[in-house]
Design an enzyme around this catalytic site. Structure first.
Site: not given
Lengths: 175, 175
Positions: A140, A98, A39-40, A121, A66, A16, A116
């Site tokens: 940056e 960081e 499933r996406e 990830e 965030r 996609i 999940p």
């Protein structure tokens, strides 16, 4: 619904979106009962997060805006794996970028699947100890406030809802 | 990089994909230093997860095939919020659908942002106690094995890496 076979077979996969950090695919799958579903799936490179001890009672936290939530979160330092990058090397790089710190001791704690239901990830956790200042870093695109907070205070802030970052809660179960 | 202003302003938003469960957008943002960057954001309806006690030492877990990871995970019961659905009602519905149990006591524990770098998903946690069997449920697309496991065993399985689901680790910090 006990003791059913659980495996879902991929029948086909449609790309996609291929982005800067994440890719999105849509799969047609065959369910255990033979029916079909979709499933996406968000493909993510994975990330490394670091529980970094300034002393035995104090850790380093970072405050970051965030954008998906449009708010600032207080989190343990973390960052995405670059293509082909060694996991520990990524953790050491992100800690220095960081927070400015380099760790003598860097110990693997474990990993989580962040969410999940829709992404692949994984976040890998390390404990960093025996810290000293390196050359200060800075991605940056990242604007970060570094904080030193006692473990007890962090745990209080989790219970009170001031800290809500999933990985920051999860890492304490691996200590 | 201390005490910088952190806010990122949205300059524009492009809809990439509107799916069954998730939407993907790409934002152009203005960083605190005035430079521009892009953010890829997965919009998710949010979810509810339940720490359900069969007795004071035993909780209900579910085993599920997670297509994004192509493996089975052992997790606390959870499910997505439907459009406009009350959070507690969603938690009670998912508990019954996934495990067959109805709870007399249902107590809010807190929430997490699952992975705030790229999604707005929150998971809301409840503790469920005083359980009795309802009519057994089952989402059409879900194939689930229900397990009853002692709290000590769950914590061991987290430390050993047999349980890696992020929300399942996180919830224990809110007990």
């Amino acid at each position: 619904m006990v003791n059913v076979k659980l495996f879902e077979e991929t029948l086909n996969e449609e790309k996609i979106y291929q982005g800067k950090f994440i890719n999105l695919v849509k799969q047609k799958v065959k369910l255990p009962d033979g029916k079909e579903s979709t499933r996406e799936i968000v493909r993510h490179p994975g990330a490394v997060a670091i529980l970094a001890f300034i002393d035995e009672d104090t850790i380093i936290m970072v405050e970051q805006f965030r954008k998906p939530l449009d708010r600032i979160l207080l989190e343990i330092p973390a960052g995405k794996l670059e293509k082909g990058e060694d996991i520990e090397k990524c953790g050491r790089r992100e800690l220095e970028e960081e927070t400015g710190y380099i760790a003598k001791d860097f110990t693997y704690l474990g990993k989580i699947a962040t969410t999940p239901g829709f992404t692949d990830e994984y976040i890998y956790f390390y404990k960093a100890e025996d810290l000293h200042k390196g050359k200060i870093g800075g991605d940056e695109d990242e604007f970060i406030n570094v904080k030193k907070i006692s473990l007890n205070k962090v745990k209080e802030m989790i219970k009170s809802g001031e800290i809500i970052d999933g990985k920051t809660l999860a890492v304490f179960m691996l200590m």
